[in-house]
Structures are given as structure tokens and as C-alpha cells.
Design a protein around this motif. Structure first.
Motif: not given
Length: 356
Positions: A265-269
Motif C-alpha cells: 500500500p502506497l502514498i505518493v505526492t
């Protein structure tokens, strides 16, 4: 008729050339043959580099590699990374070579004006096809190099399959943030400090120089690529915080693609082409640039929602296997080589007819 291509990549060197490979094993059919052209010296490790610019000594190594590629019996040249493409282009100018050139993974980092732009225009004018890894780069490089946009093509950055060897660390869960280029660590640090969440940041010292490091953040400098991948697999969340900067063309693609292919699971700007890779809410989570509120809300939401994290991770892995894999890139490479060869044949036939 089989066409032979010389592949010049900075990760080919005289020490590893007997075991090295790139995309050539994944190119279907038998219309193309390949020869790997090594550097005379291994490429320095990224965390050992003292400057973000390519030093003169390394340019000499690239020029030698370019000469070896053009001196080979190959019909055309494939380059990986812009330094090799520029070196091949300069060698072509010097020796009046007309071999077709495909420039793969063409990302110059920043489009600077002045002497650098003039040298780039001079050395890259004869490249037949550029492969870039964000859609925005097509327009940026077309204008910067003064070349038609149809010589550039967006293809997602690809990575080999990464073995899943570690499970999520559940006793002491943490966030992992990997990479250095144009990272917005100030915003990430404030968010994890506010949420009181353990965070391990694997980056270069220059990326955090002068920053206040909160007690929630660990900085294991100088760790290996294998250790970075372990952290990515063990983390509850992977976060790629990006800082918008004028003139920068792309950043973060390697890290986010690796996280996706590992099913994390990934959070990216949402900047530097992140939307070219991530479907928000399906294969990852995009946050607004320079927004502490957006970053904090995203981390808080995903940290506490097991079902959402599982959904994002599973979808990311499936999407990455379909779009970011070596076999997928190999099929695109075959198509591009066919198109370049066909265009060259068409041009040669037209010149022959004109001469008659």
C-alpha cells in the motif's frame, strides 16, 4: 531480415558483462539480435556520489562506451539513460555515423538553458526515438531539444520481478520512505510526528541535511538495495513524498513502481507524473503537493484501515505486473525497433527514388 542492435547501458561493465542482461531476453520473435556493450569501469553506487552532476571522468567512460557501440557490427544502437544517448550522439557527429538510435529511459532530471541545452540539442538531434517515463516529459523534452513531439513516447518505468521474502512487521509497525530525489521530507516528518508513527527513511544524507529529525524517524544511511526492499516489504505503508521544484522533469518513479510490484500500500505526492502510474484509491493513494493536511489525513486513514491497505496492495501488484513488468516492456521494445527499422527503410527508399 534480422537487425542487430548494440545495447549501451551504464549498468553493463567489464566485470558483469558475462552475466548481465536487460530487456533483450523479453523481446519476442527473431527479427532482432542484441549485443551488450560494457563500460570500462563500474557505475558508482548512488549513495557514494558526491555530486548530482556527471563528472568529467565519468563522461570519458561514457564516450568510450559509445565509441564501442558504434564500432560494433550492430546495425543500430539502444541506449539506456540520457548520458549514454548524448555520448552516442556526439560520437555520431564526429564520425558522420547514421546508425539508428533508440534512447530508452531518457530522463535528464532538469531542463537547464544555456550551454547544457546547446550541447543536448547538438548531441541528441539524430536520435530516432526517445522513451520517457512520464507523459509530461514529451512536451518538456520536445521543446527543450527543439525536436518534434512524435519522436518521444511515454512508457511506464519497468522493473524486474521482485521476490516477496518478508511479511509485514506487525509487532512494531512502521512507515517506510525510500529514495532521495526531490523528496518532501519536511512534510512527511511533520505528519508522522503529529500522528506519532514510527518511520524509517532510507535516503542519502544530503536529502535530509539541515532538517529537524523527529524522534519518530530513523535514518539508516548507506544501506544496500536489498535492505531497502526488505524495509519496503515489512512496512505497513510505503510513502513517497515529493517536493515540486522548478525545472525538474520527473522523480520517484523507481521507488513507487518497486513498491507496487511488491504489492505494498502506497502514498505518493501527486506530482512528477505520479498520476501516470497510480489510480487514486485503487492502486495507491495520491496526496496534494506541499500539503501537511493532505499527507496527514492519508497516513492516518491508511494506517488504521486494514481492508483498504490490503485492497491497494493487491491491486497495485496486479496492475504493476500488467503494465510495469519486463515482459511488457520487451513487447514495447520490439514494436519500437520494428517502427524505427521500417522508418529508416522508408527514408532510404525515398532517397533512392529521388536520386533516380
Amino acid at each position: 531480415m534480422t537487425m542487430k542492435w548494440a545495447i549501451a547501458a551504464p549498468f553493463f561493465d567489464i566485470d558483469n558483462i558475462d552475466t548481465a542482461n536487460w530487456l533483450e531476453p523479453f523481446v519476442p520473435g527473431d527479427a532482432h539480435e542484441f549485443q551488450l556493450i560494457p563500460r570500462q569501469k563500474p557505475l558508482p553506487k548512488w549513495h557514494d556520489r558526491k555530486s548530482k552532476f556527471t563528472p568529467i571522468d565519468d563522461w570519458l567512460v561514457y564516450m568510450r562506451q559509445a565509441a564501442d557501440a558504434l564500432n560494433s557490427d550492430a546495425d543500430g544502437v539502444i541506449t539506456v539513460f540520457p548520458q549514454v544517448a548524448s555520448a552516442v550522439g556526439l560520437q555520431q557527429k564526429l564520425r558522420f555515423s547514421n546508425k539508428p538510435v533508440v534512447a530508452w529511459l531518457f530522463n535528464v532530471g532538469t531542463c537547464r538553458s544555456g550551454l547544457r541545452q546547446k550541447l543536448a540539442r547538438a548531441s541528441l538531434s539524430q536520435v530516432d526515438h526517445f522513451v520517457v517515463h512520464t507523459r509530461k516529459e514529451i512536451e518538456l523534452y520536445s521543446q527543450w531539444l527543439g525536436l518534434p513531439a512524435n519522436r518521444f513516447e511515454f512508457l511506464p518505468y519497468q522493473v524486474p520481478e521482485i521476490p516477496i521474502e518478508y511479511g509485514e512487521e506487525r509487532k512494531t509497525p512502521f512507515i517506510a520512505s525510500l529514495g532521495s530525489a526531490h523528496r518532501d521530507f519536511p512534510t512527511l516528518f511533520e505528519a508522522v510526528k503529529k500522528l506519532n508513527i514510527k518511520t524509517i527513511v532510507a535516503t542519502g544524507q544530503g536529502a535530509v541535511e539541515g532538517l529537524m529529525i523527529p524522534e519518530q524517524v530513523e535514518l539508516p544511511f548507506g544501506i544496500s538495495k536489498e535492505e531497502c526492499l526488505r524495509l519496503g516489504q515489512q512496512a505497513r505503508l510505503n510513502v513517497v513524498p515529493l517536493q515540486p521544484k522548478e525545472g525538474v522533469t520527473a522523480a520517484g518513479q523507481v521507488t513507487l513502481v518497486e513498491a507496487m510490484i511488491m504489492g505494498r500500500p502506497l502514498i505518493v505526492t501527486n506530482f512528477y507524473g505520479a498520476e501516470d502510474y497510480i489510480i487514486h484509491g485503487e492502486t495507491g493513494w495520491l496526496v496534494e503537493p506541499n500539503s501537511l493536511e493532505s499527507m496527514t489525513e492519508a497516513i492516518d486513514l491508511l494506517w488504521h484501515d486494514d481492508a483498504l491497505r490490503q485492497k491497494l496492495g493487491e491491486n497495485a501488484r496486479a496492475y504493476a505486473k500488467e503494465h510495469f513488468s519486463d515482459p511488457c516492456a520487451g513487447r514495447h521494445l520490439e514494436r519500437i525497433l520494428n517502427e524505427v527499422a521500417e522508418n529508416r527503410n522508408t527514408l532510404a527508399n525515398a532517397k533512392l527514388q529521388w536520386a533516380k
